[in-house]
Design a protein around this motif. Structure first.
Motif, PDB file in Angstrom:
ATOM      1  N   ASP A  93      -7.826   2.094   5.121  1.00 51.18           N
ATOM      2  CA  ASP A  93      -7.271   3.561   6.027  1.00 51.18           C
ATOM      3  C   ASP A  93      -8.009   3.764   7.178  1.00 51.18           C
ATOM      4  O   ASP A  93      -9.174   3.744   7.345  1.00 51.18           O
ATOM      5  CB  ASP A  93      -7.567   4.733   5.173  1.00 51.18           C
ATOM      6  CG  ASP A  93      -6.817   4.942   3.877  1.00 51.18           C
ATOM      7  OD1 ASP A  93      -6.096   3.875   3.504  1.00 51.18           O
ATOM      8  OD2 ASP A  93      -6.989   5.685   2.959  1.00 51.18           O
ATOM      9  N   MET A 108     -17.390   3.232  -2.378  1.00 47.40           N
ATOM     10  CA  MET A 108     -16.545   3.413  -1.181  1.00 47.40           C
ATOM     11  C   MET A 108     -17.342   3.090   0.085  1.00 47.40           C
ATOM     12  O   MET A 108     -18.336   3.544   0.135  1.00 47.40           O
ATOM     13  CB  MET A 108     -15.671   4.684  -1.201  1.00 47.40           C
ATOM     14  CG  MET A 108     -14.781   4.858  -2.251  1.00 47.40           C
ATOM     15  SD  MET A 108     -13.245   4.001  -2.521  1.00 47.40           S
ATOM     16  CE  MET A 108     -12.462   4.874  -1.195  1.00 47.40           C
ATOM     17  N   TYR A 144     -12.529   2.369   2.885  1.00 49.44           N
ATOM     18  CA  TYR A 144     -11.938   1.351   2.115  1.00 49.44           C
ATOM     19  C   TYR A 144     -12.964   1.128   0.879  1.00 49.44           C
ATOM     20  O   TYR A 144     -14.030   1.757   1.091  1.00 49.44           O
ATOM     21  CB  TYR A 144     -11.647   0.112   2.930  1.00 49.44           C
ATOM     22  CG  TYR A 144     -12.968  -0.517   3.195  1.00 49.44           C
ATOM     23  CD1 TYR A 144     -13.775  -1.455   2.494  1.00 49.44           C
ATOM     24  CD2 TYR A 144     -13.597  -0.115   4.556  1.00 49.44           C
ATOM     25  CE1 TYR A 144     -15.021  -2.025   3.152  1.00 49.44           C
ATOM     26  CE2 TYR A 144     -14.775  -0.612   4.968  1.00 49.44           C
ATOM     27  CZ  TYR A 144     -15.340  -1.625   4.328  1.00 49.44           C
ATOM     28  OH  TYR A 144     -16.647  -2.137   4.838  1.00 49.44           O
ATOM     29  N   PRO A 145     -12.557   0.771  -0.196  1.00 56.18           N
ATOM     30  CA  PRO A 145     -13.337   0.574  -1.402  1.00 56.18           C
ATOM     31  C   PRO A 145     -14.059  -0.687  -1.323  1.00 56.18           C
ATOM     32  O   PRO A 145     -13.549  -1.510  -0.432  1.00 56.18           O
ATOM     33  CB  PRO A 145     -12.482   0.556  -2.605  1.00 56.18           C
ATOM     34  CG  PRO A 145     -11.127   0.072  -2.168  1.00 56.18           C
ATOM     35  CD  PRO A 145     -11.128   0.352  -0.714  1.00 56.18           C
ATOM     36  N   GLY A 190     -11.231  -3.551  -2.746  1.00 51.25           N
ATOM     37  CA  GLY A 190      -9.899  -2.936  -2.542  1.00 51.25           C
ATOM     38  C   GLY A 190      -9.113  -4.144  -2.521  1.00 51.25           C
ATOM     39  O   GLY A 190      -9.280  -5.423  -2.069  1.00 51.25           O
ATOM     40  N   TYR A 245      -6.688   5.119   0.349  1.00 50.95           N
ATOM     41  CA  TYR A 245      -8.261   5.095  -0.054  1.00 50.95           C
ATOM     42  C   TYR A 245      -8.937   6.440   0.167  1.00 50.95           C
ATOM     43  O   TYR A 245      -9.732   6.687  -0.420  1.00 50.95           O
ATOM     44  CB  TYR A 245      -8.904   3.902   0.731  1.00 50.95           C
ATOM     45  CG  TYR A 245      -8.459   2.555   0.104  1.00 50.95           C
ATOM     46  CD1 TYR A 245      -8.465   2.233  -1.073  1.00 50.95           C
ATOM     47  CD2 TYR A 245      -8.044   1.575   0.955  1.00 50.95           C
ATOM     48  CE1 TYR A 245      -7.969   1.183  -1.677  1.00 50.95           C
ATOM     49  CE2 TYR A 245      -7.810   0.506   0.412  1.00 50.95           C
ATOM     50  CZ  TYR A 245      -7.621   0.100  -0.681  1.00 50.95           C
ATOM     51  OH  TYR A 245      -7.338  -1.219  -1.398  1.00 50.95           O
ATOM     52  N   LYS A 289       0.967  -0.978   0.051  1.00 51.05           N
ATOM     53  CA  LYS A 289       0.003   0.254   0.025  1.00 51.05           C
ATOM     54  C   LYS A 289       0.967   1.237   0.123  1.00 51.05           C
ATOM     55  O   LYS A 289       1.639   1.450   0.958  1.00 51.05           O
ATOM     56  CB  LYS A 289      -0.860   0.108   0.950  1.00 51.05           C
ATOM     57  CG  LYS A 289      -1.969   1.082   1.151  1.00 51.05           C
ATOM     58  CD  LYS A 289      -2.859   0.839   2.255  1.00 51.05           C
ATOM     59  CE  LYS A 289      -3.802   2.176   2.827  1.00 51.05           C
ATOM     60  NZ  LYS A 289      -4.676   1.813   3.860  1.00 51.05           N
TER      61      LYS A 289
END
Length: 162
Positions: A135, A113, A126-127, A130, A40, A34
């Motif tokens: 985060d 998201m 976060y998505p 993802g 994100y 990451k």
């Protein structure tokens, strides 16, 4: 001799089947690390700024009650994200086993998201699909009006939409 071969073959098959697939995304050498703790959050911020029309809804996890947010309330979330600095982004706290009280869903044209709201101090972004860890954000130090937990409480306790 034949029984010994059958036994070894059966033991081999059983051991292969019971080990299964152990896929750990953090240890996979083919997946990149990451880039930063706010990866994100940057994506969410860019999507909010670049898309004029998107859907935003909030879910109270305890009661499974959902409400759609209007532009006034999404502006509070956008302002909250803008006020964050690098010190607010943290690694996942040790022994962090909190369940989110609220989930905020942003649906854009090509992505979705999620913001998990744990309490007045912690949120995560976060998505929907993802590749990296969430985060984690420490909201301590933000003004009360920009705390996303307070917005969630307001929406479900005082605001009468949907």
């Amino acid at each position: 001799m034949k029984n010994l071969i059958y036994f070894l073959f059966t033991a081999l098959i059983i051991s292969i089947l019971t080990t299964g697939c152990n896929y750990d995304i953090e240890r996979n050498p083919y997946i990149h690390k990451k880039p930063n703790n706010f990866y994100y959050t940057n994506i969410l911020s860019q999507n909010i700024l670049s898309n004029s029309s998107y859907k935003c809804s909030i879910l109270n996890v305890n009661f499974y009650k959902r409400k759609d947010l209007d532009s006034k309330n999404t502006a509070v979330i956008a302002a909250s994200i803008k006020t964050l600095n690098k010190n607010n982004f943290i690694s996942k706290p040790q022994n962090f086993n909190l369940k989110p009280l609220y989930k905020i869903f942003f649906t854009f044209n090509n992505s979705k998201m999620v913001i998990n709201v744990y309490n007045q101090q912690y949120i995560s972004i976060y998505p929907w699909d993802g590749n990296y860890s969430m985060d984690y954000i420490d909201m301590k130090g933000l003004p009360i009006a920009l705390n996303i937990y307070n917005l969630c409480e307001y929406i479900f306790n005082n605001y009468s939409s949907n």
